[in-house]
Structure formats: structure tokens, C-alpha cells
Design a protein around this motif. Structure first.
Motif, PDB file in Angstrom:
ATOM      1  N   GLU A   5      25.256  37.446 -33.302  1.00  0.00           N
ATOM      2  CA  GLU A   5      23.901  37.578 -34.193  1.00  0.00           C
ATOM      3  C   GLU A   5      22.738  37.136 -33.509  1.00  0.00           C
ATOM      4  O   GLU A   5      21.729  37.713 -33.660  1.00  0.00           O
ATOM      5  CB  GLU A   5      24.193  36.620 -35.429  1.00  0.00           C
ATOM      6  N   ARG A   6      22.890  36.099 -32.572  1.00  0.00           N
ATOM      7  CA  ARG A   6      21.492  35.805 -31.877  1.00  0.00           C
ATOM      8  C   ARG A   6      21.128  36.575 -30.638  1.00  0.00           C
ATOM      9  O   ARG A   6      20.166  37.072 -30.590  1.00  0.00           O
ATOM     10  CB  ARG A   6      22.039  34.393 -31.206  1.00  0.00           C
ATOM     11  N   VAL A   7      22.272  37.049 -30.124  1.00  0.00           N
ATOM     12  CA  VAL A   7      21.688  38.219 -29.240  1.00  0.00           C
ATOM     13  C   VAL A   7      21.026  39.803 -29.859  1.00  0.00           C
ATOM     14  O   VAL A   7      20.004  40.214 -29.313  1.00  0.00           O
ATOM     15  CB  VAL A   7      22.942  38.717 -28.274  1.00  0.00           C
ATOM     16  N   ALA A   8      21.954  40.145 -30.852  1.00  0.00           N
ATOM     17  CA  ALA A   8      21.181  41.186 -31.602  1.00  0.00           C
ATOM     18  C   ALA A   8      19.817  41.081 -32.092  1.00  0.00           C
ATOM     19  O   ALA A   8      18.929  41.799 -32.003  1.00  0.00           O
ATOM     20  CB  ALA A   8      22.047  41.692 -32.721  1.00  0.00           C
ATOM     21  N   ALA A   9      19.555  39.764 -32.740  1.00  0.00           N
ATOM     22  CA  ALA A   9      18.404  39.251 -33.236  1.00  0.00           C
ATOM     23  C   ALA A   9      17.128  39.486 -31.976  1.00  0.00           C
ATOM     24  O   ALA A   9      16.122  39.718 -31.946  1.00  0.00           O
ATOM     25  CB  ALA A   9      18.294  38.164 -33.953  1.00  0.00           C
ATOM     26  N   GLY A  10      17.632  38.505 -31.046  1.00  0.00           N
ATOM     27  CA  GLY A  10      16.861  38.368 -29.636  1.00  0.00           C
ATOM     28  C   GLY A  10      16.495  39.883 -29.165  1.00  0.00           C
ATOM     29  O   GLY A  10      15.324  39.950 -28.722  1.00  0.00           O
ATOM     30  N   LEU A  11      17.497  40.755 -29.017  1.00  0.00           N
ATOM     31  CA  LEU A  11      17.039  42.189 -28.558  1.00  0.00           C
ATOM     32  C   LEU A  11      16.119  42.785 -29.308  1.00  0.00           C
ATOM     33  O   LEU A  11      15.196  43.823 -28.776  1.00  0.00           O
ATOM     34  CB  LEU A  11      18.446  42.844 -27.987  1.00  0.00           C
ATOM     35  N   THR A  12      16.452  42.728 -30.499  1.00  0.00           N
ATOM     36  CA  THR A  12      15.486  43.433 -31.721  1.00  0.00           C
ATOM     37  C   THR A  12      14.107  42.994 -31.700  1.00  0.00           C
ATOM     38  O   THR A  12      12.910  43.811 -31.721  1.00  0.00           O
ATOM     39  CB  THR A  12      15.790  43.378 -33.259  1.00  0.00           C
TER      40      THR A  12
END
Length: 389
Positions: A144-151
Motif C-alpha cells: 500500500e505504501r509503495v503504490a501510494a508513494g509511486l502514485t
């Protein structure tokens, strides 16, 4: 990679449907779009090929938890270039007009950008999480954190990059730590296994005891039933002997009666056969006597007939022979008379010659003939004298 062919100083480019081609000539955009096919001159053309398909980027990096334990993170990021023109302006996607090969390494730059960005957000999450919590819930939290950070990363939209999906495959501690973490669970599992083994053995012992008791009871019951069986077999044997003796007595009586009946029948049959044989002998003697009498009478009659026929045949033969002799005598007499008449008219010399010829025919076979001079002289003299006469 675009397919470029050479023809008389010109080049022909044929792109793939998943590749966005940008063609500039003298600073002006001539062709722009995916799956293009066109002719161009290599000295005046500037070509860029931007892939627009979804691409998978696998990454593995290490992070440290709040309790200073090292973990390895395995993740995969799916991305695509949503704005090829912006990506071609920010990164070097230019290709060689003769070979169609990228002059730089734009995909490696994108991979480095995505990996470092994802690693930064994953490290930020794991640095505030203990190892046990990270192993339990760390995968979902990191994803979740990586997906939110890349977005939320501003550089990716500015480069024309769109993140499609983020997957975190595993969070693994160091091998020694992983083995240490597995030990309590293994011990507990082993204890449960030992307890299950002991319980299974106790149940097996109890079942074996019950089986032994059942076998002993079965053997006792079998012995009792075997005793009953022996008694019953003795009773059956006695009854069978009695029944067999009674049956033998009945069979012997029946056999004796049948033998008497057979003897009487045989005697009666012998008497009848003897009477029939005597009658047959008498009939045969009568028939033989009658046949002998008939044969004798027939033989006598045949002899009489043969005698009569023989007498007649003898008389006929005698008459035939007498007639033949008479006719033969007459024929000979006639032939002799004719012969004499013929010789009576012939001269003496001819008769001498015929006499010599007849004499030669009747003489025996002579091997050698010797004529003496005296006989030859006299014969020649007689022949000469006859010629003179």
C-alpha cells in the motif's frame, strides 16, 4: 525495435503496434503514432521509438526494521508510458536510422527511477515496524505504501509514466533469524506430534489388549464349539453306521432275491434254448435228408440224360468220321488217278527229273557230299550216251 530496410539511399521503417514512432525532419514533426510505416532519408531524419505496452519491473532490495533486523523485499511494479511525446522529450528514446536500435538506455533509466522510488517508501515503512510485525502484516503495508508513494511521485507524471500495479511477493529475514523464528513453532509442532504419537500408542495398546481379550474369548468359544462338534460327529458316525448296516442288509436281501430270480430265468431260458435247438436239429436233419434225396434224384436223371446224349453224340461222330474217311479216300483216289494220268503222258527224262526232285525233298539233311571219280565218270558217260540216242 523498429524494422528498417535500405533501398537506393532511402530507408523504410515499419513499427510495431506497441511502439510509438516520432519522426522529425528539419525540426518538424512529420510522423507521430504507434505502428507507423513510412519512407525517410537517414541524413535528415530524427527518429524516436517509445514503447507503450505494459512492462513488468522486478526488484529486490534490503531494508532494516525497528529492531535492527535485516529483511529482503521482493516486489514487482507494472507500468506503462501513457504520454509518449512527453517521455520522448524527457528521456532519450532516439533510434539509429540505419539499424533501428536505441542510442541510449531509456528503459534502464525508468527502471532505476521506479526501483529507487519504491525502495524509499518501503524503507520508510519497515523502519517503523518490528520484525515480527513486518513478517505478519508487512507485505500488505509495504504494498500500500509503495503504490501510494509511486502514485504521488511528481516526477513520474512529468515523465509520462503511469504505474498500473504494485505487487510485493515476499518479506524474508536473514536465514539464521528465519531459522530461529521457526524453532519455537517447530518445537511446538514437534510436541504436538509427540503427544499425538503417545496418544496413538496408548490407543494402540488399548486396542491390542481388547484384541487379545477378543482373541482369547474367541479361542474359548471355538474350543467349546469344537467339543460340541466332536460329540455331534460321533453321534453322526454311529447313526451313519447303523443306517449303512440297515441299508447293506436291505441291499443283500434284494441282491439274493434278484440272484434267485436271475437263476430261475436263466434255467428257463436254457430249457427253452435246448428245446429250440433240438427242434432246430430235427428240422435241419429232415431238410438235409430231403435235400440229399432231391440231389440224388437229380444226379441220376442228369446221368441218364448225359448217357443218352453221349450215345447219340458218339453215333453222330462215328457217322461223321466214316463219311469223312470215305470222302477223303475218294478224293485221294481221284488225285492219284489224275496224277497217274498226268505222268502217263510225260517222257522218261522228265519223270527221272521229277523223281530226283521228289527224292531230294524226302532225303535227310546232308552236311557233306563226296563224289568219287568213278561215280562221276560213269554218270557222265551215261549222260553222254543218252544225249547221243
Amino acid at each position: 525495435m523498429a524494422d528498417i530496410t535500405r533501398r537506393l539511399g532511402w530507408r523504410h521503417l515499419r513499427g510495431a503496434p506497441t511502439a510509438h514512432i516520432r519522426h522529425h525532419r528539419a525540426g518538424e514533426l512529420v510522423h507521430d503514432g504507434p505502428g507507423l510505416s513510412f519512407w525517410f532519408r537517414s541524413l535528415t531524419a530524427a527518429l524516436s521509438e517509445v514503447p507503450v505496452d505494459d512492462r513488468e519491473l522486478a526488484m529486490t532490495f534490503h531494508a532494516r526494521t525497528s529492531d535492527f533486523q535485516d529483511v529482503a523485499v521482493q516486489a514487482t511494479v507494472t507500468y506503462r508510458i501513457s504520454d509518449p511525446a512527453l517521455a520522448a522529450a524527457r528521456l532519450d528514446f532516439s533510434v539509429d536510422p540505419d539499424t533501428g536500435v536505441w542510442r541510449g538506455a531509456p528503459l534502464e533509466q525508468l527502471g532505476t527511477l521506479l526501483t529507487e522510488t519504491a525502495q524509499q517508501h518501503a524503507l520508510d515503512v519497515l523502519a517503523r515496524t518490528t520484525l515480527s510485525a513486518a513478517l505478519v502484516d508487512g507485505v500488505a503495508a509495504v504494498r500500500e505504501r509503495v503504490a501510494a508513494g509511486l502514485t504521488a511521485e511528481p516526477r513520474l507524471p512529468a515523465t509520462g509514466i503511469e504505474v498500473v500495479a504494485v505487487r510485493v511477493v515476499a518479506l524474508r529475514p536473514e536465514p539464521e533469524v528465519e531459522r530461529a523464528l521457526r524453532t519455537p513453532a517447530r518445537e511446538q509442532i514437534q510436541q504436538e506430534a509427540d503427544r499425538a504419537t503417545y496418544e496413538r500408542r496408548a490407543v494402540a495398546v488399548e486396542r491390542e489388549r481388547a484384541i487379545a481379550e477378543n482373541e482369547l474369548a474367541s479361542q474359548i468359544e471355538l474350543a467349546r464349539r469344537e467339543e460340541q462338534l466332536v460329540d455331534q460327529r460321533g453321534t453322526n458316525a454311529r447313526r451313519e453306521a447303523e443306517e449303512r448296516a440297515a441299508a447293506d442288509a436291505v441291499t443283500a436281501g434284494a441282491e439274493a432275491a434278484r440272484t434267485v430270480r436271475l437263476a430261475e430265468a436263466e434255467a428257463a431260458r436254457s430249457v427253452k434254448l435246448a428245446e429250440a435247438e433240438a427242434d432246430n436239429q430235427v428240422r435241419m436233419a429232415d431238410a438235409e435228408a430231403q435235400r440229399s434225396q432231391r440231389l440224388t434224384e437229380a444226379e441220376a436223371a442228369r446221368s441218364v440224360k448225359l448217357s443218352e446224349a453221349e450215345a447219340v453224340r458218339t453215333v453222330r461222330l462215328a457217322r461223321a468220321e466214316a463219311e469223312a474217311a470215305r470222302e477223303t479216300g475218294e478224293a485221294r483216289a481221284q488225285a492219284q488217278a489224275a496224277w497217274l494220268r498226268v505222268h502217263a503222258d510225260v517222257d522218261v527224262a522228265t519223270l527221272h527229273a521229277l523223281t530226283g526232285t521228289r527224292l531230294a525233298d524226302n532225303l535227310p539233311h546232308i552236311e557233306n557230299l563226296t563224289v568219287s571219280p568213278d561215280v562221276l565218270t560213269g554218270l557222265l558217260a551215261k549222260l553222254g550216251g543218252g544225249e547221243r540216242e
